[in-house]
Design an enzyme around this catalytic site. Structure first.
Site, PDB file in Angstrom:
ATOM      1  N   CYS A   1       0.974  -1.272  -0.094  1.00 56.82           N
ATOM      2  CA  CYS A   1       0.118  -0.143   0.095  1.00 56.82           C
ATOM      3  C   CYS A   1       0.892   1.117  -0.006  1.00 56.82           C
ATOM      4  O   CYS A   1       2.130   1.307   0.366  1.00 56.82           O
ATOM      5  CB  CYS A   1      -0.913  -0.104   1.215  1.00 56.82           C
ATOM      6  SG  CYS A   1      -2.186  -1.424   1.348  1.00 56.82           S
TER       7      CYS A   1
ATOM      8  N   ARG B   1       4.901   0.754  -6.424  1.00 57.95           N
ATOM      9  CA  ARG B   1       4.962  -0.190  -5.283  1.00 57.95           C
ATOM     10  C   ARG B   1       4.096  -1.493  -5.387  1.00 57.95           C
ATOM     11  O   ARG B   1       4.424  -2.482  -4.677  1.00 57.95           O
ATOM     12  CB  ARG B   1       4.677   0.775  -4.064  1.00 57.95           C
ATOM     13  CG  ARG B   1       5.648   1.614  -3.451  1.00 57.95           C
ATOM     14  CD  ARG B   1       4.931   2.642  -2.430  1.00 57.95           C
ATOM     15  NE  ARG B   1       4.577   1.983  -1.402  1.00 57.95           N
ATOM     16  CZ  ARG B   1       5.311   2.094  -0.175  1.00 57.95           C
ATOM     17  NH1 ARG B   1       6.563   2.758  -0.155  1.00 57.95           N
ATOM     18  NH2 ARG B   1       5.196   1.342   0.866  1.00 57.95           N
TER      19      ARG B   1
ATOM     20  N   TRP C   1      -2.732  -2.478  -1.763  1.00 56.44           N
ATOM     21  CA  TRP C   1      -2.352  -3.839  -2.201  1.00 56.44           C
ATOM     22  C   TRP C   1      -3.041  -4.800  -1.239  1.00 56.44           C
ATOM     23  O   TRP C   1      -2.701  -4.732  -0.041  1.00 56.44           O
ATOM     24  CB  TRP C   1      -1.030  -3.852  -1.967  1.00 56.44           C
ATOM     25  CG  TRP C   1      -0.195  -5.230  -2.453  1.00 56.44           C
ATOM     26  CD1 TRP C   1       0.124  -5.386  -3.884  1.00 56.44           C
ATOM     27  CD2 TRP C   1       0.300  -6.261  -1.974  1.00 56.44           C
ATOM     28  NE1 TRP C   1       1.016  -6.732  -3.918  1.00 56.44           N
ATOM     29  CE2 TRP C   1       0.853  -7.196  -2.786  1.00 56.44           C
ATOM     30  CE3 TRP C   1      -0.010  -6.749  -0.557  1.00 56.44           C
ATOM     31  CZ2 TRP C   1       1.399  -8.476  -2.392  1.00 56.44           C
ATOM     32  CZ3 TRP C   1       0.650  -8.031  -0.041  1.00 56.44           C
ATOM     33  CH2 TRP C   1       1.253  -9.039  -0.900  1.00 56.44           C
TER      34      TRP C   1
ATOM     35  N   ASN D   1      -1.492   1.532   5.828  1.00 56.20           N
ATOM     36  CA  ASN D   1      -0.330   0.582   5.272  1.00 56.20           C
ATOM     37  C   ASN D   1       0.044  -0.375   6.333  1.00 56.20           C
ATOM     38  O   ASN D   1       0.436   0.030   7.409  1.00 56.20           O
ATOM     39  CB  ASN D   1       0.778   1.136   4.525  1.00 56.20           C
ATOM     40  CG  ASN D   1       1.766   0.299   4.060  1.00 56.20           C
ATOM     41  OD1 ASN D   1       1.637  -0.939   3.831  1.00 56.20           O
ATOM     42  ND2 ASN D   1       2.963   0.779   3.758  1.00 56.20           N
ATOM     43  N   GLY D   2       0.067  -1.731   6.301  1.00 61.15           N
ATOM     44  CA  GLY D   2       0.611  -2.544   7.482  1.00 61.15           C
ATOM     45  C   GLY D   2      -0.579  -3.622   7.413  1.00 61.15           C
ATOM     46  O   GLY D   2      -1.789  -3.851   6.648  1.00 61.15           O
TER      47      GLY D   2
ATOM     48  N   GLU E   1      19.850 -15.201  -9.468  1.00 63.90           N
ATOM     49  CA  GLU E   1      19.240 -13.585  -9.670  1.00 63.90           C
ATOM     50  C   GLU E   1      18.689 -13.539 -11.237  1.00 63.90           C
ATOM     51  O   GLU E   1      17.602 -12.779 -11.534  1.00 63.90           O
ATOM     52  CB  GLU E   1      20.244 -12.618  -9.480  1.00 63.90           C
ATOM     53  CG  GLU E   1      19.951 -11.141  -9.750  1.00 63.90           C
ATOM     54  CD  GLU E   1      18.841 -10.673  -8.888  1.00 63.90           C
ATOM     55  OE1 GLU E   1      18.281 -11.301  -7.847  1.00 63.90           O
ATOM     56  OE2 GLU E   1      18.394  -9.592  -9.079  1.00 63.90           O
TER      57      GLU E   1
ATOM     58  N   LYS F   1      14.824 -12.574 -12.168  1.00 64.45           N
ATOM     59  CA  LYS F   1      14.489 -11.237 -12.951  1.00 64.45           C
ATOM     60  C   LYS F   1      13.341 -12.028 -14.049  1.00 64.45           C
ATOM     61  O   LYS F   1      12.454 -11.341 -14.350  1.00 64.45           O
ATOM     62  CB  LYS F   1      15.652 -10.948 -13.817  1.00 64.45           C
ATOM     63  CG  LYS F   1      16.787 -10.082 -12.848  1.00 64.45           C
ATOM     64  CD  LYS F   1      16.001  -8.772 -12.449  1.00 64.45           C
ATOM     65  CE  LYS F   1      15.327  -8.875 -11.017  1.00 64.45           C
ATOM     66  NZ  LYS F   1      16.120  -8.860  -9.842  1.00 64.45           N
TER      67      LYS F   1
ATOM     68  N   GLU G   1      10.007 -13.043 -12.520  1.00 60.39           N
ATOM     69  CA  GLU G   1       8.984 -11.900 -11.851  1.00 60.39           C
ATOM     70  C   GLU G   1       8.296 -10.907 -12.832  1.00 60.39           C
ATOM     71  O   GLU G   1       7.282 -10.152 -12.555  1.00 60.39           O
ATOM     72  CB  GLU G   1       9.873 -11.118 -10.647  1.00 60.39           C
ATOM     73  CG  GLU G   1      10.859 -10.475 -11.038  1.00 60.39           C
ATOM     74  CD  GLU G   1      11.543  -9.364  -9.795  1.00 60.39           C
ATOM     75  OE1 GLU G   1      10.752  -9.311  -8.898  1.00 60.39           O
ATOM     76  OE2 GLU G   1      12.753  -9.362 -10.043  1.00 60.39           O
TER      77      GLU G   1
ATOM     78  N   HIS H   1      21.580 -34.101  -9.832  1.00 60.97           N
ATOM     79  CA  HIS H   1      20.751 -34.766  -8.513  1.00 60.97           C
ATOM     80  C   HIS H   1      19.325 -34.482  -8.765  1.00 60.97           C
ATOM     81  O   HIS H   1      18.625 -34.661  -7.695  1.00 60.97           O
ATOM     82  CB  HIS H   1      21.191 -34.415  -7.334  1.00 60.97           C
ATOM     83  CG  HIS H   1      22.960 -34.341  -7.180  1.00 60.97           C
ATOM     84  ND1 HIS H   1      23.402 -35.626  -6.922  1.00 60.97           N
ATOM     85  CD2 HIS H   1      24.018 -33.643  -7.311  1.00 60.97           C
ATOM     86  CE1 HIS H   1      24.649 -35.955  -6.638  1.00 60.97           C
ATOM     87  NE2 HIS H   1      25.043 -34.564  -7.026  1.00 60.97           N
TER      88      HIS H   1
ATOM     89  N   LYS I   1       7.020  -3.344  -4.509  1.00 53.30           N
ATOM     90  CA  LYS I   1       8.187  -3.074  -4.615  1.00 53.30           C
ATOM     91  C   LYS I   1       8.817  -3.026  -3.370  1.00 53.30           C
ATOM     92  O   LYS I   1      10.096  -3.749  -3.077  1.00 53.30           O
ATOM     93  CB  LYS I   1       8.469  -1.459  -5.168  1.00 53.30           C
ATOM     94  CG  LYS I   1      10.006  -0.951  -5.052  1.00 53.30           C
ATOM     95  CD  LYS I   1      10.716  -1.597  -6.123  1.00 53.30           C
ATOM     96  CE  LYS I   1      12.356  -1.250  -5.892  1.00 53.30           C
ATOM     97  NZ  LYS I   1      13.120  -2.144  -6.686  1.00 53.30           N
TER      98      LYS I   1
HETATM   99  O1  M6R Z   1      14.066  -3.452  -0.839  1.00 54.64           O
HETATM  100  P1  M6R Z   1      14.857  -4.723  -0.509  1.00 54.64           P
HETATM  101  O2  M6R Z   1      15.973  -4.993  -1.227  1.00 54.64           O
HETATM  102  O3  M6R Z   1      14.796  -5.051   0.789  1.00 54.64           O
HETATM  103  O4  M6R Z   1      13.802  -5.660  -1.066  1.00 54.64           O
HETATM  104  C1  M6R Z   1      13.936  -7.273  -1.248  1.00 54.64           C
HETATM  105  C2  M6R Z   1      13.145  -8.063  -2.162  1.00 54.64           C
HETATM  106  O5  M6R Z   1      11.987  -7.733  -1.752  1.00 54.64           O
HETATM  107  C3  M6R Z   1      13.664  -7.495  -3.663  1.00 54.64           C
HETATM  108  O6  M6R Z   1      14.825  -7.791  -3.942  1.00 54.64           O
HETATM  109  C4  M6R Z   1      12.400  -8.483  -4.528  1.00 54.64           C
HETATM  110  O7  M6R Z   1      12.871  -9.457  -4.659  1.00 54.64           O
HETATM  111  C5  M6R Z   1      12.702  -7.879  -5.895  1.00 54.64           C
HETATM  112  N1  M6R Z   1      11.456  -7.737  -6.545  1.00 54.64           N
HETATM  113  C6  M6R Z   1      13.505  -8.475  -6.878  1.00 54.64           C
HETATM  114  O8  M6R Z   1      13.602  -8.044  -8.056  1.00 54.64           O
END
Ligand code: M6R
Length: 606
Positions: free
Chosen positions: A2, A27, A74, A98-99, A479, A483, A486, A502, A601
């Protein structure tokens, strides 16, 4: 997650709030709403879907007022819908939140018993009802909010507006909320980019703070009613940094910003001539007394920690344990006061990472955070903080955060190694020379963007990808897979290449591209063996290497060459083509690259 924005001033608030809300879109959210207090009553508009939907409705609604709140939701409790969208109202009090209110069911039952009627499925709606419940007993807004907040369990950042008192209150506990200080006007927001076009002066509220805005004045008290003083801090981010600047997406802009971001990370710290690394204002414990280093984070930041572990253990021979923040505190970790706990986070607001750091601190560890956002919770709460200086990262998919975090870890390793006597000035100088060359080398990978885009067009219709890497290249594989999945919603999984036989090898056929990260390092020969195994099963290899004459290149379906650098820095170069590949595949598939479905985000709830 949110997003909250609020305004108190002399200007019409509607456009200011909607503009700020659009800047929070990154976000992640599913509905949006606004409340404005004009001369008469508070008026509310809410819509499911994008802020644009809300903007369209407001065009005809002539909503006026110079005090207001707006929100992107959200969904946590209750489906995305207009009914569950914020602001929520009870009597003449409206609230955005938010929360998560953990005890909302209990509070709701109690309030229903007292005659309150609820119309949404949200946890948030108990807040305005609790406030009006206290107000019914003759209390003013400030006291009613104080008492209501004391009854809540969980996390919240809230904006509260009361019609009859023309007062706005902002309060927080374990969710971020900042106050923007303008000329005769105030803003509240969940984060800096939302209002950076309005001001660069901010107050970072602490847990249990309540900022009260009434008639152009602001004061801050705590939930016990005591006055508190919070510093106004100036940030060097500009409005332009939080805009796309001609790129089609923030993600693409941020990928291309990496050379500059890494240079900014090094600025003032990498002192090549003296063979020194210095982090201003950072007072680390004596490294000779460190028993163990913890590196804890989520998502991309966790992958950077895995690389950090490799750097530190290889060079410094100090044991490093990495963990996902969401796991760390629930496994009763064996943390000692001789440990250094490093929390890594772009936003500095990831709830699990904050909780993990608090847990480590309560067990006596020294704490250091590696963060990008000034004034964020992790930056404030850690004993020491090293900022990555990457500039605002708006795209949900983290890119420049990753490469700048690795850069900080590299510098940190040098700094500790120097203090331990492992590195002399000449060793430091040589290593700094390597990292100084990294921005130029990243730029040369970026120059290959058109050929990576062409490769993306060839691979965009595959439904599943495997990523393989060994040693320091394994986190890069993780990583790269993160990418791709997501933002393109294509299934992608990563494995340490040696683990392939394995289990994952069962997946390989001619319908499964296998991305292999194989620089000419100590893992080269073993990685070649793994690629042979893939090819024997008709797997289609996309090879990322710094070795143009890689022995597997002639048989790979695709080869992307990156420049050569030190072993420890190779992930910075190897990840860039994978970021671009993911970006172009998602873009070609027509995905919402900057705001992928279901993702936020900054994950500010556990
Ligand atoms: O703000 P942060 O680095 O703590 O966020 C951690 C993860 O939420 C963030 O890296 C998330 O996995 C991204 N969507 C990856 O692209």
């Amino acid at each position: 997650m949110c997003g909250i924005v609020g305004y108190e001033g002399t200007r019409e608030a509607c456009d200011i709030l909607i503009d700020a809300l659009s800047r929070l879109e990154y976000r992640g959210y599913d509905s949006a709403g606004i409340a404005l207090l004009g001369q008469g009553e508070i008026r509310i508009e809410r819509r499911k879907g994008k802020v644009e939907e809300l903007r369209k409705v407001l065009k005809g609604a002539a909503l006026k007022g110079s005090i207001g709140l707006a929100h992107t939701r959200w969904a946590t409790h209750g489906v995305p819908s207009e009914r569950n969208a914020h602001p929520h109202r009870a009597g003449d009090v409206v609230v955005v939140h938010n929360g998560i209110i953990e005890n909302y069911l209990e509070l709701k039952e109690h309030l229903k018993g007292a005659g309150h009627v609820f119309i949404s499925d949200t946890d948030t709606e108990v807040i305005p009802h609790l406030i009006t419940d206290h107000a019914r007993k003759g209390r003013d807004l400030v006291d009613s909010v104080r008492l209501a907040l004391k009854e809540l369990k969980g996390s919240w950042a809230v904006g509260i507006l009361k019609e009859s008192e023309r007062t706005l209150v902002a309060a927080k506990n374990q969710s971020p909320l900042i106050v923007g200080v303008g000329d005769g006007e105030y803003f509240i927001a969940s984060d800096i980019p939302a209002i950076i076009n309005m001001t660069n002066r901010f107050i970072f509220l602490e847990d249990n703070d309540m900022a009260i805005f009434k008639g152009r004045d602001m004061r801050i008290i705590n939930v016990d009613g005591e006055d508190v003083v919070r510093e106004v801090r100036q940030v060097c981010w500009t409005a332009g940094m939080a805009e796309k600047g001609g790129y089609s997406h923030f993600m693409l802009k941020e990928i291309f910003e990496q050379p500059q971001a890494i240079s900014d990370t090094l600025l003032g710290r990498a002192r090549e001539e003296e063979g020194e690394v210095e982090f201003e204002g950072v007072d680390l414990p004596d490294p000779a007394g460190i028993r163990k280093i913890w590196m804890v984070a989520c998502g991309t930041s966790h992958h950077a920690c895995m690389i950090g572990k490799n750097l530190i253990e290889t060079s410094l021979r100090i044991p490093v344990e990495t963990d996902m923040a969401s796991e760390f505190r629930y496994r009763d970790p064996i943390v000692s006061p001789r440990d250094l706990f490093i929390a890594v986070s772009q936003s500095g607001e990831t709830a699990d990472t904050i909780a993990a750091m608090r847990e480590a601190r309560s067990r006596g560890a020294s704490t250091l955070s590696i963060c990008n956002v000034l004034g964020s919770t992790l930056a404030r709460e850690a004993e020491n903080v090293v900022f990555t200086h990457a500039g605002p990262e708006i795209g949900v998919a983290s890119t420049k955060a990753f490469t700048t975090q690795i850069s900080v870890m590299f510098l940190l390793t040098l700094c500790i190694g120097k203090r331990l006597g492992i590195f002399g000035p000449q060793d430091v100088r040589e290593r700094l020379r390597e990292i100084r060359a990294i921005p130029r080398k990243v730029r040369s990978v970026l120059d290959e963007a058109p050929s990576i885009q062409a490769a993306a067009a060839r691979y965009m219709f595959f439904r599943s990808f495997l990523f393989l890497g060994r040693g320091i290249n394994f986190p890069t594989a993780l990583e790269g897979a993160l990418k791709l999945k997501e933002i393109s919603y294509i299934h992608a999984e990563a494995h340490a290449a040696g683990e392939m036989k394995h289990g994952p090898i069962a997946l390989i056929d001619d319908d499964m591209p296998v991305v292999c990260i194989s620089p000419a390092d100590r893992t080269y020969k073993k990685a070649c063996g793994n690629m042979e195994e893939v090819m024997a099963r008709k797997g289609n290899i996309i090879l990322i290497s710094d070795d143009e004459t890689h022995e597997m290149a002639p048989r790979a379906g695709e080869m992307i060459t990156v420049p050569r650098t030190a072993y420890e820095l190779q992930p910075i170069l190897s990840i860039v083509p994978l970021q671009l590949l993911a970006y172009y595949i998602a873009d070609l598939l027509g995905m919402d690259v900057d705001q992928p479905r279901n993702l936020a985000k900054s994950v500010t709830v556990e």
